[in-house]
Design a protein around this motif. Structure first.
Motif, PDB file in Angstrom:
ATOM      1  N   ARG A  19       0.830  -1.205   0.000  1.00  0.00           N
ATOM      2  CA  ARG A  19       0.000   0.000   0.000  1.00  0.00           C
ATOM      3  C   ARG A  19       0.862   1.252   0.000  1.00  0.00           C
ATOM      4  O   ARG A  19       0.492   2.278  -0.557  1.00  0.00           O
ATOM      5  N   LYS A  20       2.010   1.156   0.675  1.00  0.00           N
ATOM      6  CA  LYS A  20       2.919   2.295   0.720  1.00  0.00           C
ATOM      7  C   LYS A  20       3.505   2.595  -0.653  1.00  0.00           C
ATOM      8  O   LYS A  20       3.971   3.699  -0.913  1.00  0.00           O
ATOM      9  N   LEU A  21       3.504   1.567  -1.535  1.00  0.00           N
ATOM     10  CA  LEU A  21       4.074   1.746  -2.873  1.00  0.00           C
ATOM     11  C   LEU A  21       3.215   2.671  -3.737  1.00  0.00           C
ATOM     12  O   LEU A  21       3.667   3.175  -4.743  1.00  0.00           O
ATOM     13  N   ILE A  22       1.935   2.830  -3.351  1.00  0.00           N
ATOM     14  CA  ILE A  22       1.063   3.725  -4.097  1.00  0.00           C
ATOM     15  C   ILE A  22       1.407   5.157  -3.709  1.00  0.00           C
ATOM     16  O   ILE A  22       1.157   5.582  -2.583  1.00  0.00           O
ATOM     17  N   PRO A  23       2.027   5.918  -4.622  1.00  0.00           N
ATOM     18  CA  PRO A  23       2.485   7.267  -4.275  1.00  0.00           C
ATOM     19  C   PRO A  23       1.327   8.240  -4.054  1.00  0.00           C
ATOM     20  O   PRO A  23       0.253   8.096  -4.635  1.00  0.00           O
ATOM     21  N   LEU A  28       3.924  12.229  -6.368  1.00  0.00           N
ATOM     22  CA  LEU A  28       3.895  12.205  -7.834  1.00  0.00           C
ATOM     23  C   LEU A  28       4.239  13.576  -8.403  1.00  0.00           C
ATOM     24  O   LEU A  28       5.013  13.692  -9.353  1.00  0.00           O
ATOM     25  N   THR A  29       3.656  14.614  -7.829  1.00  0.00           N
ATOM     26  CA  THR A  29       3.926  15.972  -8.305  1.00  0.00           C
ATOM     27  C   THR A  29       5.403  16.317  -8.150  1.00  0.00           C
ATOM     28  O   THR A  29       6.027  16.856  -9.062  1.00  0.00           O
ATOM     29  N   SER A  30       5.958  15.987  -6.985  1.00  0.00           N
ATOM     30  CA  SER A  30       7.377  16.242  -6.741  1.00  0.00           C
ATOM     31  C   SER A  30       8.243  15.486  -7.735  1.00  0.00           C
ATOM     32  O   SER A  30       9.222  16.025  -8.267  1.00  0.00           O
ATOM     33  N   GLY A  31       7.872  14.241  -8.026  1.00  0.00           N
ATOM     34  CA  GLY A  31       8.617  13.430  -8.975  1.00  0.00           C
ATOM     35  C   GLY A  31       8.570  14.006 -10.379  1.00  0.00           C
ATOM     36  O   GLY A  31       9.577  14.049 -11.089  1.00  0.00           O
ATOM     37  N   ILE A  32       7.391  14.479 -10.785  1.00  0.00           N
ATOM     38  CA  ILE A  32       7.231  15.077 -12.108  1.00  0.00           C
ATOM     39  C   ILE A  32       8.123  16.304 -12.250  1.00  0.00           C
ATOM     40  O   ILE A  32       8.823  16.467 -13.253  1.00  0.00           O
ATOM     41  N   LEU A  33       8.104  17.162 -11.247  1.00  0.00           N
ATOM     42  CA  LEU A  33       8.893  18.397 -11.283  1.00  0.00           C
ATOM     43  C   LEU A  33      10.399  18.120 -11.280  1.00  0.00           C
ATOM     44  O   LEU A  33      11.194  18.973 -11.674  1.00  0.00           O
ATOM     45  N   LYS A  34      10.766  16.897 -10.852  1.00  0.00           N
ATOM     46  CA  LYS A  34      12.182  16.505 -10.854  1.00  0.00           C
ATOM     47  C   LYS A  34      12.521  15.674 -12.093  1.00  0.00           C
ATOM     48  O   LYS A  34      13.588  15.076 -12.181  1.00  0.00           O
ATOM     49  N   LEU A  40       6.018  10.481 -13.784  1.00  0.00           N
ATOM     50  CA  LEU A  40       5.261  11.058 -14.899  1.00  0.00           C
ATOM     51  C   LEU A  40       4.336  10.011 -15.509  1.00  0.00           C
ATOM     52  O   LEU A  40       3.154  10.286 -15.768  1.00  0.00           O
ATOM     53  N   ALA A  41       4.861   8.813 -15.738  1.00  0.00           N
ATOM     54  CA  ALA A  41       4.060   7.740 -16.335  1.00  0.00           C
ATOM     55  C   ALA A  41       2.885   7.361 -15.436  1.00  0.00           C
ATOM     56  O   ALA A  41       1.771   7.140 -15.910  1.00  0.00           O
ATOM     57  N   ARG A  42       3.130   7.305 -14.131  1.00  0.00           N
ATOM     58  CA  ARG A  42       2.066   6.926 -13.197  1.00  0.00           C
ATOM     59  C   ARG A  42       0.999   8.015 -13.116  1.00  0.00           C
ATOM     60  O   ARG A  42      -0.194   7.724 -12.993  1.00  0.00           O
ATOM     61  N   ALA A  43       1.424   9.266 -13.204  1.00  0.00           N
ATOM     62  CA  ALA A  43       0.468  10.379 -13.174  1.00  0.00           C
ATOM     63  C   ALA A  43      -0.401  10.362 -14.428  1.00  0.00           C
ATOM     64  O   ALA A  43      -1.610  10.611 -14.364  1.00  0.00           O
ATOM     65  N   GLU A  63      -3.431  20.621 -11.487  1.00  0.00           N
ATOM     66  CA  GLU A  63      -3.484  21.987 -10.956  1.00  0.00           C
ATOM     67  C   GLU A  63      -2.119  22.445 -10.439  1.00  0.00           C
ATOM     68  O   GLU A  63      -1.706  23.586 -10.649  1.00  0.00           O
ATOM     69  N   LYS A  64      -1.408  21.533  -9.776  1.00  0.00           N
ATOM     70  CA  LYS A  64      -0.085  21.866  -9.265  1.00  0.00           C
ATOM     71  C   LYS A  64       0.919  22.057 -10.408  1.00  0.00           C
ATOM     72  O   LYS A  64       1.787  22.930 -10.348  1.00  0.00           O
ATOM     73  N   CYS A  65       0.770  21.248 -11.454  1.00  0.00           N
ATOM     74  CA  CYS A  65       1.690  21.329 -12.594  1.00  0.00           C
ATOM     75  C   CYS A  65       1.425  22.569 -13.453  1.00  0.00           C
ATOM     76  O   CYS A  65       2.343  23.101 -14.086  1.00  0.00           O
ATOM     77  N   LEU A  66       0.186  23.015 -13.474  1.00  0.00           N
ATOM     78  CA  LEU A  66      -0.156  24.218 -14.249  1.00  0.00           C
ATOM     79  C   LEU A  66       0.562  25.453 -13.718  1.00  0.00           C
ATOM     80  O   LEU A  66       0.811  26.408 -14.458  1.00  0.00           O
TER      81      LEU A  66
END
Length: 345
Positions: A19-23, A28-34, A40-43, A63-66
């Motif tokens: 269950r912890k593996l589900i980000p 996810l947002t932090s990962g995308i920005l990095k 990105l694929a999971r998002a 919304e966060k990525c915008l």
């Protein structure tokens, strides 16, 4: 009789770990920005999901990525099957990464209307680009949407831009469906053509010519060189039959060989000049703003339609009215009117 699995402390620990593996949305947002490709694929998977809980998470991520300002270029690429879209995109993508660009390819595969299945083979057709650390390829099923573009392509573009990709290439199926969808979400619309295919004049009849910012004759190599030059002349003449575009741009006709990597520099230079001119005139910004407005209106249409058909009263009335229409007891127009009068909440 099958034995029941014993719930041991070790098994409970494994379940908790899974269950912890589900980000989370934040992870996810932090990962995308990095520029984490896995995040990105999971998002994107969340964005494409039809589950309510997934959509809620996806909306928060978008919304966060915008909020991240990007200086990306969105390029739509279309053409009939066999024109060499995948080969062109791979060669063009490699050319861009060699120039220091980070490239995201949103390759849309046609979905079967019979089985709802999709091949999703673009990663296998772009074996070199998929290994490029500065490239990200995301094949997605087109579903039933027109223009060979998934319903969530706009959202996926936003995520890719937030991940730091400078150039977003959106490939459409190119099987004769309306290409308006992709045209409404990109900065530059590129139409690939084959030399000597005999459709130079036929192409004049298609609305897609009016939308194209450039026509590129692909496979201009070997015995095709003479035919490519002839096709370029014919398409250039055809384009003069159309009025100038709103931004004053006159569509160009170029030729290239994705196989031999020739003509790709000229294609990129043309697109770069187009973007520069449009930014200088502020057309680039106004077009993006209009596209955002269209995105809102399209989203409203989709959600209203979805809520309408999910309403229990509508579902019950629809079944009865379909039977009446099939048996010629009522016209489709009158049936639709009665259905709309059910006034779903």
């Amino acid at each position: 009789m099958a034995s029941k699995k014993t719930i041991t402390p070790d098994r409970i620990s494994k379940i908790q770990d899974s269950r912890k593996l589900i980000p989370t949305v934040e992870e996810l947002t932090s990962g995308i920005l990095k520029n984490d490709k896995t995040a990105l694929a999971r998002a994107i998977t969340l964005v494409e999901s039809t589950k309510k809980e997934s959509l809620e998470k996806a909306n928060l991520i978008i919304e966060k990525c915008l909020a991240k300002n990007t200086d990306s270029i969105r390029i739509g690429i279309t053409g009939v099957p066999g024109v060499g879209k995948s080969t062109f995109i791979e060669s063009f993508g490699k050319k861009l990464t060699s120039l220091g660009k980070k490239v995201a390819v949103l390759a849309v595969d046609p979905t079967s209307t019979q089985t709802s299945g999709s091949i999703l083979g673009d990663k296998t057709r772009m074996q070199e680009l998929v290994k490029d650390p500065d490239a990200f390829i995301r094949p997605s099923p087109s579903g039933i949407s027109l223009g060979g573009v998934t319903r969530k392509t706009r959202e996926t573009i936003i995520l890719c831009e937030a991940a730091g990709y400078d150039v977003i290439l959106v490939e459409t199926v190119g099987v004769g469906q309306s290409e308006t969808a992709v045209h409404s979400m990109v900065d530059f619309f590129l139409l690939l053509k084959l030399p000597g295919a005999g459709d130079e004049l036929q192409g004049i009849k298609r609305g897609i010519i009016e939308m194209a910012d450039a026509i590129v004759i692909n496979k201009a190599d070997g015995d095709n060189l003479k035919r490519a030059r002839s096709a370029s002349v014919e398409f250039s003449r055809a384009l003069h039959l159309y009025p100038p575009k709103e931004n004053g741009w006159v569509p160009k006709v170029l030729s290239c060989s994705a196989l031999e990597n020739t003509g790709l520099d000229e294609v990129w230079d043309m697109i770069s000049n187009y973007i520069s001119e449009n930014k200088a005139s502020n057309f680039f910004t106004s077009k993006r703003q209009q596209q955002n407005k269209n995105w809102l209106l399209q989203t409203l249409d989709d959600q209203l339609k979805q809520r309408f058909y999910q309403d229990k009263k509508v579902a019950a009335a629809l079944e009865e009215l379909v039977t009446d229409v099939v048996n010629n007891k009522i016209s489709p127009f009158r049936a639709a009117e009665k259905l709309l009068q059910t006034n779903p909440k």
